[in-house]
Design an enzyme around this catalytic site. Structure first.
Site, PDB file in Angstrom:
ATOM      1  N   THR A 109      -5.661  -1.230   6.666  1.00  0.00           N
ATOM      2  CA  THR A 109      -5.718  -2.687   6.783  1.00  0.00           C
ATOM      3  C   THR A 109      -7.121  -3.109   7.205  1.00  0.00           C
ATOM      4  O   THR A 109      -7.410  -4.291   7.283  1.00  0.00           O
ATOM      5  CB  THR A 109      -4.721  -3.187   7.850  1.00  0.00           C
ATOM      6  OG1 THR A 109      -4.907  -2.420   9.043  1.00  0.00           O
ATOM      7  CG2 THR A 109      -3.292  -3.041   7.382  1.00  0.00           C
ATOM      8  N   ARG A 126       6.498  -8.340   1.869  1.00  0.00           N
ATOM      9  CA  ARG A 126       7.357  -7.929   2.989  1.00  0.00           C
ATOM     10  C   ARG A 126       8.005  -9.149   3.631  1.00  0.00           C
ATOM     11  O   ARG A 126       9.204  -9.124   3.952  1.00  0.00           O
ATOM     12  CB  ARG A 126       6.556  -7.163   4.036  1.00  0.00           C
ATOM     13  CG  ARG A 126       7.366  -6.892   5.320  1.00  0.00           C
ATOM     14  CD  ARG A 126       6.629  -6.040   6.319  1.00  0.00           C
ATOM     15  NE  ARG A 126       6.478  -4.683   5.825  1.00  0.00           N
ATOM     16  CZ  ARG A 126       5.382  -3.956   5.965  1.00  0.00           C
ATOM     17  NH1 ARG A 126       4.322  -4.458   6.591  1.00  0.00           N
ATOM     18  NH2 ARG A 126       5.328  -2.738   5.492  1.00  0.00           N
ATOM     19  N   LYS A 159       0.827  -1.216   0.000  1.00  0.00           N
ATOM     20  CA  LYS A 159       0.000   0.000   0.000  1.00  0.00           C
ATOM     21  C   LYS A 159       0.862   1.267   0.000  1.00  0.00           C
ATOM     22  O   LYS A 159       0.650   2.163  -0.809  1.00  0.00           O
ATOM     23  CB  LYS A 159      -0.948   0.006   1.219  1.00  0.00           C
ATOM     24  CG  LYS A 159      -1.931  -1.166   1.198  1.00  0.00           C
ATOM     25  CD  LYS A 159      -2.882  -1.147   2.376  1.00  0.00           C
ATOM     26  CE  LYS A 159      -2.174  -1.331   3.716  1.00  0.00           C
ATOM     27  NZ  LYS A 159      -1.459  -2.619   3.835  1.00  0.00           N
ATOM     28  N   THR A 160       1.833   1.320   0.900  1.00  0.00           N
ATOM     29  CA  THR A 160       2.715   2.487   0.940  1.00  0.00           C
ATOM     30  C   THR A 160       3.478   2.606  -0.383  1.00  0.00           C
ATOM     31  O   THR A 160       3.627   3.694  -0.951  1.00  0.00           O
ATOM     32  CB  THR A 160       3.701   2.370   2.124  1.00  0.00           C
ATOM     33  OG1 THR A 160       2.934   2.353   3.338  1.00  0.00           O
ATOM     34  CG2 THR A 160       4.665   3.532   2.164  1.00  0.00           C
ATOM     35  N   ASP A 216      -1.863   7.231   5.840  1.00  0.00           N
ATOM     36  CA  ASP A 216      -1.760   5.823   6.224  1.00  0.00           C
ATOM     37  C   ASP A 216      -2.681   5.565   7.416  1.00  0.00           C
ATOM     38  O   ASP A 216      -2.969   6.492   8.176  1.00  0.00           O
ATOM     39  CB  ASP A 216      -0.301   5.532   6.622  1.00  0.00           C
ATOM     40  CG  ASP A 216       0.082   4.087   6.346  1.00  0.00           C
ATOM     41  OD1 ASP A 216      -0.788   3.293   5.942  1.00  0.00           O
ATOM     42  OD2 ASP A 216       1.268   3.755   6.530  1.00  0.00           O
TER      43      ASP A 216
HETATM   44  N1  LIG Z   1       4.057  -5.514  -5.810  1.00  0.00           N
HETATM   45  C1  LIG Z   1       5.266  -5.465  -5.232  1.00  0.00           C
HETATM   46  N2  LIG Z   1       6.360  -5.726  -5.941  1.00  0.00           N
HETATM   47  C2  LIG Z   1       7.568  -5.719  -5.358  1.00  0.00           C
HETATM   48  N3  LIG Z   1       7.792  -5.449  -4.052  1.00  0.00           N
HETATM   49  C3  LIG Z   1       6.725  -5.178  -3.300  1.00  0.00           C
HETATM   50  C4  LIG Z   1       5.421  -5.166  -3.843  1.00  0.00           C
HETATM   51  N4  LIG Z   1       4.562  -4.858  -2.866  1.00  0.00           N
HETATM   52  C5  LIG Z   1       5.281  -4.686  -1.762  1.00  0.00           C
HETATM   53  N5  LIG Z   1       6.596  -4.877  -2.010  1.00  0.00           N
HETATM   54  C6  LIG Z   1       7.672  -4.790  -1.040  1.00  0.00           C
HETATM   55  O1  LIG Z   1       7.154  -5.139   0.245  1.00  0.00           O
HETATM   56  C7  LIG Z   1       7.543  -4.192   1.218  1.00  0.00           C
HETATM   57  C8  LIG Z   1       6.327  -3.776   1.994  1.00  0.00           C
HETATM   58  O2  LIG Z   1       5.461  -3.027   1.181  1.00  0.00           O
HETATM   59  P1  LIG Z   1       4.643  -1.772   1.733  1.00  0.00           P
HETATM   60  O3  LIG Z   1       5.425  -1.083   2.785  1.00  0.00           O
HETATM   61  O4  LIG Z   1       4.209  -0.982   0.566  1.00  0.00           O
HETATM   62  O5  LIG Z   1       3.391  -2.513   2.389  1.00  0.00           O
HETATM   63  P2  LIG Z   1       2.117  -1.869   3.107  1.00  0.00           P
HETATM   64  O6  LIG Z   1       0.933  -2.483   2.435  1.00  0.00           O
HETATM   65  O7  LIG Z   1       2.222  -0.399   3.084  1.00  0.00           O
HETATM   66  O8  LIG Z   1       2.218  -2.427   4.594  1.00  0.00           O
HETATM   67  P3  LIG Z   1       1.634  -1.777   5.954  1.00  0.00           P
HETATM   68  O9  LIG Z   1       0.160  -2.131   5.983  1.00  0.00           O
HETATM   69  O10 LIG Z   1       2.372  -2.490   7.050  1.00  0.00           O
HETATM   70  O11 LIG Z   1       1.906  -0.319   5.922  1.00  0.00           O
HETATM   71  C9  LIG Z   1       8.234  -3.054   0.494  1.00  0.00           C
HETATM   72  O12 LIG Z   1       9.583  -3.023   0.848  1.00  0.00           O
HETATM   73  C10 LIG Z   1       8.172  -3.374  -0.972  1.00  0.00           C
HETATM   74  O13 LIG Z   1       9.471  -3.361  -1.506  1.00  0.00           O
HETATM   75 MG   LIG Z   2       2.447   0.960   4.641  1.00  0.00          MG
END
Ligand SMILES: Nc1ncnc2c1ncn2[C@@H]1O[C@H](COP(=O)(O)OP(=O)(O)OP(=O)(O)O)[C@@H](O)[C@H]1O
Ligand SMILES: [Mg+2]
Length: 357
Positions: free
Chosen positions: A171, A230, A77-78, A122
Site C-alpha cells: 500500500t 472491499r 492486490k491479493t 504481502d
Molecule cells: N477487480 C475486482 N473484481 C471483483 N472483486 C474484486 C476486485 N478487486 C477486489 N475485489 C474484491 O475485494 C475484496 C478485497 O480484495 P483484495 O483482498 O484482493 O484487496 P487487497 O488489495 O489485497 O487489500 P489489502 O491491501 O487490504 O491486502 C476481495 O474479496 C475481492 O473479492
Molecule cells: Mg491483500
C-alpha cells in the site's frame, strides 16, 4: 501516492467504510475473489498489461517475471496475486513482510519453493533490511547465500533456487527502496474503481451470495463505496441484512439508501466522522482556512484521526484542501452538505479568515 495502513486498526477498525479488511471481510473474501483475469473487474490497463506478461511467459514455457502490485487497501492486490498463480497454473505460497523478520526465515521459504511457484509477499515494504537484501539476490540470480556459523569463522554457502515468480504487494510503494522496486519486471498501480465498475462488483457478489438486487440498488451501493471493491462488498452485506429484516429481501435503490442511512454512510460514501469534520469546517470556521489541531478539537477527535482517517478521502473527493494556512473547504463541500457559503467563495486562495457563524 501513499495509503497508510498502519493507523487503521485503532481508529478505523469499526468503520463500515474503513479500507482495511475486518474479520467478517476476511471470512467472506475468499468466496468473492475473482478466480481469473476474465472475472477480474476494472483496472483495464493493469489487466491488459498483466495478461501480456503472463501469456508471453506461458508461450515461452518460462516462469513469469516478478510483479509488484501497489495500491490502496481493498483494491484487489491479493486477488490478483492468486489470479497470477492460477493463470500460470502454478502453486502459490503466501507470506508477508512482517512475518519475515530474519533473513533465515526468507531463506527457508525460498529454498523450499518449487520451480515456477508464485511467492506472494504481502506488505513487502515491511520486511526487515537483511531479508530485503537476501531477496535482491534471489530475485535477480535465483540464488541466496546462506550464512553458516558465527563470527570470523562464518561462511556463506551459495544455494541455487528454482526459478519462481515473486508477487509483491504494497500500500506504500513510496517506501520501497529503489533497488527492490527495480527488480520487478512489471509494476501494476491499482487505481480506485469507477462507479460503473463497482456496480459490476456488487452484481457479481450479489450473485455469489444469492442476494437479489436490481440495477438501481447496485448503483446506490456502488456510489457509496469509495472506489473500493472491499467496501462495496461490505456495504452489500449490510444492505442485504436490512432487506431481509425490513423488506422482502430484494435490494432496490430505496432499500439500499435506507439501509445505508441507518449505518450513517451518506450518498457519497462519507461516514459520521467525515461529515463531522466537514460540518465543523463549514459551520464553525466558515470553510477555513483553519489549523488541523483546531479542527480536531472542534470534532472531539485526535489530530491524527482527522488527518489520517478522515482527510485522505475528503481530499480525494475534492471536498477539502490542505493548504499552508490550514484546511479549506471546496465549493463541492458546501454543496454536499447543502449549505451556502458565507460569501462568493474563493476557496484555496488563502485569503479567507475565520468567519464564525
Ligand atoms: N477487480 C475486482 N473484481 C471483483 N472483486 C474484486 C476486485 N478487486 C477486489 N475485489 C474484491 O475485494 C475484496 C478485497 O480484495 P483484495 O483482498 O484482493 O484487496 P487487497 O488489495 O489485497 O487489500 P489489502 O491491501 O487490504 O491486502 C476481495 O474479496 C475481492 O473479492
Ligand atoms: Mg491483500
Amino acid at each position: 501516492m501513499n495509503w497508510d495502513d498502519t493507523t487503521d486498526t485503532d481508529a478505523t477498525g469499526e468503520r463500515l467504510v474503513g479500507p482495511v479488511a475486518d474479520r467478517e471481510d476476511q471470512a467472506v473474501e475468499a468466496a468473492l475473489r475473482p478466480k481469473d483475469l476474465g472475472e477480474f473487474i476494472g483496472q483495464e490497463k493493469v489487466r491488459e498489461q498483466l495478461d501480456l506478461v503472463l501469456r508471453a511467459a506461458r508461450a515461452r514455457g518460462a516462469t513469469a517475471d516478478h510483479v509488484l502490485l501497489s495500491g490502496a487497501p481493498g483494491l484487489g492486490k491479493t486477488t490478483l496475486s492468486m489470479i497470477i498463480a492460477a493463470e500460470m497454473e502454478a502453486p502459490i505460497r503466501i507470506t508477508s513482510g512482517p512475518a519475515i523478520q530474519h533473513a533465515g526465515d526468507l531463506a527457508a521459504i525460498l529454498s523450499s519453493l518449487q520451480e515456477g511457484e508464485v511467492l506472494f509477499l504481502d506488505e513487502i515494504h515491511r520486511m526487515s533490511r537483511p531479508a530485503e537484501e537476501m531477496l535482491y539476490m534471489a530475485m535477480e540470480d535465483f540464488r541466496v547465500d546462506v550464512i553458516v556459523g558465527k563470527g570470523p569463522g562464518a561462511t556463506a554457502i551459495p544455494l541455487e533456487l528454482p526459478p519462481f515468480t515473486l508477487v509483491g504487494a504494497t500500500t506504500r510503494a513510496g517506501l520501497l527502496p529503489p533497488p527492490l522496486r527495480d527488480r520487478f519486471g512489471f509494476t501494476a498501480h491499482m487505481e480506485f474503481y469507477e462507479p460503473a465498475e463497482l456496480e459490476r462488483v456488487v452484481h457479481r457478489s450479489a450473485g455469489l451470495l444469492d442476494v437479489e438486487i436490481d440495477a438501481d440498488g447496485a448503483a446506490e451501493i456502488a456510489g457509496r463505496s469509495r472506489g473500493t471493491p472491499r467496501i462495496a462488498n461490505r456495504l452489500l452485506r449490510r444492505v442485504r441484512d436490512y432487506a431481509q429484516v425490513k423488506a422482502d429481501g430484494l435490494i432496490n435503490r430505496d432499500i439500499a439508501a435506507a439501509a445505508l442511512a441507518v449505518y450513517e454512510v451518506d450518498a457519497r460514501g462519507l461516514d459520521r466522522l467525515d461529515r463531522a469534520v466537514l460540518e465543523a469546517l463549514l459551520k464553525l470556521f466558515g470553510g477555513g482556512p483553519v489549523g488541523l489541531s483546531t479542527l480536531a478539537v472542534a470534532v472531539g477527535e485526535e489530530r491524527e484521526t482527522v488527518e489520517e482517517v478522515a482527510e485522505p478521502f475528503l481530499v480525494r473527493e475534492g471536498l477539502l484542501a490542505r493548504t499552508p494556512r490550514g484546511r479549506v473547504a471546496t465549493p463541492a463541500a458546501w454543496a454536499h452538505l447543502g449549505l451556502v457559503p458565507p460569501r462568493p467563495a474563493a476557496p484555496g486562495n488563502g485569503q479567507g479568515d475565520l468567519f464564525g457563524t
